[in-house]
Design a protein around this motif. Structure first.
Motif, mmCIF file in Angstrom:
data_model
loop_
_atom_site.group_PDB
_atom_site.id
_atom_site.type_symbol
_atom_site.label_atom_id
_atom_site.label_comp_id
_atom_site.label_asym_id
_atom_site.label_seq_id
_atom_site.Cartn_x
_atom_site.Cartn_y
_atom_site.Cartn_z
ATOM 1 N N LEU A 33 10.910 -9.148 1.668
ATOM 2 C CA LEU A 33 9.889 -9.235 2.702
ATOM 3 C C LEU A 33 9.008 -10.673 2.852
ATOM 4 O O LEU A 33 8.400 -10.973 3.709
ATOM 5 N N PRO A 63 6.918 0.138 2.892
ATOM 6 C CA PRO A 63 8.213 0.112 2.078
ATOM 7 C C PRO A 63 7.952 0.219 0.504
ATOM 8 O O PRO A 63 8.852 0.550 -0.033
ATOM 9 N N THR A 116 9.693 -6.479 -2.429
ATOM 10 C CA THR A 116 8.818 -7.730 -2.058
ATOM 11 C C THR A 116 9.374 -9.085 -1.776
ATOM 12 O O THR A 116 9.009 -9.863 -0.850
ATOM 13 N N LEU A 169 1.581 -7.691 3.576
ATOM 14 C CA LEU A 169 2.816 -6.864 3.541
ATOM 15 C C LEU A 169 2.182 -5.305 3.817
ATOM 16 O O LEU A 169 0.944 -4.989 3.544
#
Length: 308
Positions: A224, A202, A221, A198
């Protein structure tokens, strides 16, 4: 004539070379795909064939076709078949839910670098090293009602000995715990791989907007990570559905004298190797296969619905 034959051979070789170059991905992957298809199709086809026969007692005994009689016999068996379906569903769902929860917690703890992280990761992955049969025998000794270490520890805090695997009411739940202990590290490893891929942007944007840790996890989280979570659910869910080793290693034939841990795998195994009911066992396995396909289809549909 010789020169013409040589020219034709060269032309054919060039055409084959160009064709192979255009389709090289299939040329290289084709043999492996063919072998895999053959490896799956032959056993599945033979099982499907046996499922519509009255084959039993001996593999050399002549058998007759009986159509869907074995399927009807299984689907109307409310004493063994449907209870085993319920146990299979309970074992799979319970193990998968807790493995996802604990796997996510472990993955989040290992996400950010810290001192000794390599050693902690190694320790967390240790349950995956042992075979399921060895794990089953180990926990069988630990849960032994009289001399098991688990009841010994409970006695230190004044809790009386528990039957664990000896009681039909608790044996399946106990084995769910064993499965969670062994396979949570695999789920954590899959989720950790997703977390490390990731982007930090973000998370930083959510932090700037004033989101706390829980809000960043739930609203940033988790969305995603949804594709990775679905992949973990598919891989571990299918594997949990097929669990056999620890069940048979701890409880033996029929999932115990009261069939308390008899899942579909254990039931089909008993029909085949204990009672030699090959036709009925094959029908049960085909039904089990269809259940697995249905579960995969439902999960895929849910993923497509969320992606759209």
């Amino acid at each position: 004539m010789t020169a013409l034959h040589t020219a034709d051979s060269v032309g054919l070789g060039e055409r084959l070379s160009r064709w192979a170059d255009r389709h090289r991905k299939w040329v290289f992957a084709g043999p492996a795909i063919g072998f895999t298809v053959l490896l799956l199709a032959v056993p599945l086809g033979w099982t499907l064939f046996l499922s519509v026969t009255d084959s039993k007692r001996s593999v050399r005994r002549a058998f007759d076709f009986n159509g869907i009689e074995n399927y009807l016999g299984a689907l109307t068996d409310f004493e063994r078949f449907w209870p085993s379906v319920g146990r299979t569903a309970y074992f799979t769902v319970a193990a998968l839910v807790f493995e996802l929860i604990f796997g996510m917690i472990i993955a989040l703890l290992l996400w950010k670098p810290f001192r000794g992280q390599g050693f902690i990761r190694t320790v967390v992955l240790l349950p995956l090293v042992a075979t399921p049969v060895a794990v089953g025998m180990m926990w069988r000794l630990l849960f032994e009602p009289n001399i098991g270490f688990v009841n010994e520890m409970l006695s230190w805090v004044g809790i009386p000995p528990q039957p664990w695997l000896a009681d039909p009411a608790t044996s399946l739940t106990t084995l769910v715990f064993v499965d969670i202990w062994q396979w949570t590290p695999m789920v954590a490893l899959i989720l950790l791989a997703g977390l490390t891929s990731l982007s930090d942007e973000p998370q930083e944007a959510a932090r700037v907007d004033g989101a706390n840790d829980w809000q960043r996890f739930w609203y940033v989280t988790v969305p995603l990570m949804r594709p990775v979570i679905v992949a973990a659910v598919l891989l571990r869910g299918i594997d949990a559905l097929k669990t056999f080793d620890i069940l048979y290693a701890t409880k033996g034939k029929g999932g115990g004298s009261s069939h308390d841990v008899e899942t579909l795998n254990v039931y089909a195994y008993g029909l085949s190797f204990d009672y030699n009911e090959y036709g009925l066992a094959s029908a049960v396995l085909i039904l089990f296969f269809l259940i697995i396909l249905a579960v995969i289809w439902v999960l895929q549909m849910q993923r497509k619905g969320r992606d759209s």
